[in-house]
Design an enzyme around this catalytic site. Structure first.
Site, PDB file in Angstrom:
ATOM      1  N   VAL A  63       0.805  -1.225   0.000  1.00  0.00           N
ATOM      2  CA  VAL A  63       0.000   0.000   0.000  1.00  0.00           C
ATOM      3  C   VAL A  63       0.845   1.285   0.000  1.00  0.00           C
ATOM      4  CG1 VAL A  63      -2.064  -1.010   1.065  1.00  0.00           C
ATOM      5  CG2 VAL A  63      -0.252  -0.052   2.523  1.00  0.00           C
ATOM      6  N   SER A 140      -6.082   6.120  14.620  1.00  0.00           N
ATOM      7  CA  SER A 140      -5.832   5.443  15.896  1.00  0.00           C
ATOM      8  C   SER A 140      -6.122   6.410  17.037  1.00  0.00           C
ATOM      9  CB  SER A 140      -4.366   5.022  15.966  1.00  0.00           C
ATOM     10  OG  SER A 140      -4.018   4.594  17.270  1.00  0.00           O
ATOM     11  N   TYR A 153       4.423   6.602  14.772  1.00  0.00           N
ATOM     12  CA  TYR A 153       3.057   6.090  14.641  1.00  0.00           C
ATOM     13  C   TYR A 153       2.039   7.192  14.951  1.00  0.00           C
ATOM     14  CZ  TYR A 153      -0.825   2.769  15.193  1.00  0.00           C
ATOM     15  OH  TYR A 153      -2.017   2.076  15.060  1.00  0.00           O
ATOM     16  N   THR A 188      -5.160  -7.808  17.809  1.00  0.00           N
ATOM     17  CA  THR A 188      -4.941  -8.153  16.400  1.00  0.00           C
ATOM     18  C   THR A 188      -3.482  -8.584  16.223  1.00  0.00           C
ATOM     19  OG1 THR A 188      -4.167  -5.960  15.789  1.00  0.00           O
ATOM     20  CG2 THR A 188      -6.554  -6.302  15.720  1.00  0.00           C
TER      21      THR A 188
END
Ligand SMILES: NC(=O)c1ccc[n+]([C@@H]2O[C@H](COP(=O)([O-])OP(=O)(O)OC[C@H]3O[C@@H](n4cnc5c(N)ncnc54)[C@H](O)[C@@H]3O)[C@@H](O)[C@H]2O)c1
Length: 248
Positions: A63, A140, A153, A188
């Protein structure tokens, strides 16, 4: 059936939130173009969808590569004739403070978690204009509040929220809605190792008012809402799906 005859691209579809969303979208009648760079796991997800009477295809792609993103958007439209929804969801996490994170790690996180959302949006837009379609991005809770050890992040996810709002404003005139989902800590592939450590697990759980981690289905249900006509008057939001973490 909230997505009957809709064509939806879901990235990061081999695992976690993307896998659960692909399955839920298919159960609601969408034709799903499942994208990931882990082809083996992706093919297993797509097989499960098709075995259960849904319709999905698997495309291996990175991606963060413009060529790959343009390729899977075009392949989706060639195969199904249109595009109604793109869920830019694939992502990675590399921990570290500003002193610890290397330039290479910074670039990797920004490319996979933020540039990918720009690329998916850019190549999907000409097709979404024709269907008055929907853009959904995974940001997030770490893009809303300061999150320890997550300089790259947090920056990427804050960027996803701002990008989403910019796109929502620019393309509202075309009938396109753009929204972001902000999961809190979820169980996850991304967090598997961290949450296996009891101390880390308790530390992550402590600030969550609902006292449980996000499950893949929790995010999939939010994605279904935002992707469907149930959210017909909702655009430019960054929806926390975090057990109350960011409000506390
Ligand atoms: N799990 C959490 O606690 C949490 C919290 C907030 C946000 N998120 C975000 O949710 C999204 C989905 O992550 P998840 O938690 O389901 O993790 P996951 O690891 O289970 O799934 C992510 C998927 O993305 C794929 N992927 C990674 N880089 C890719 C690339 N360059 N090209 C194609 N595919 C790629 C992986 O192969 C994997 O299948 C990510 O954007 C992540 O940042 C996760």
């Amino acid at each position: 059936m909230h997505l009957k005859n809709k064509v939806a691209i879901v990235t990061g579809a081999a695992s976690g939130f993307g896998e659960a969303t692909s399955k839920l979208f298919a159960q609601h009648g969408a034709k799903v173009v499942a994208v990931d760079y882990d082809l083996d796991k992706l093919q297993a997800v797509v097989k499960e969808i098709n075995d259960q009477g849904g319709e999905a295809i698997a495309i291996k792609a990175d991606v963060s590569s413009a060529k790959d993103v343009e390729g899977f958007v075009n392949e989706a439209v060639t195969k199904f004739g249109k595009l109604d929804i793109i869920f830019n969801n694939a992502g990675i996490f590399i921990p570290g403070t500003a002193e610890e994170v290397t330039e290479e790690q910074w670039d990797k996180v920004i490319n996979i978690d933020l540039k990918s959302v720009f690329l998916g949006t850019k190549y999907a837009l000409p097709h979404l204009k024709k269907t008055k379609g929907v853009i959904l991005n995974t940001a997030s809770a770490g893009g809303i509040i300061g999150f320890p050890q997550a300089v790259a992040y947090g920056a990427s996810k804050g960027g996803v929220i701002s990008l989403t709002k910019a796109v929502a404003v620019d393309y509202a005139k075309d009938g396109i809605r753009a929204n972001a989902i902000c999961p809190g800590t979820g169980e996850t592939g991304l967090t598997k190792e961290v949450l296996e450590d009891d101390n880390m697990r308790n530390g992550f759980l402590a600030p969550i008012p609902l006292k449980k981690f996000a499950q893949p289905d929790d995010v999939a249900k939010a994605a279904l809402y935002l992707a469907s006509d149930m959210a017909s008057y909702v655009t430019g939001v960054a929806l926390p799906v975090d057990g109350g973490w960011t409000m506390s």
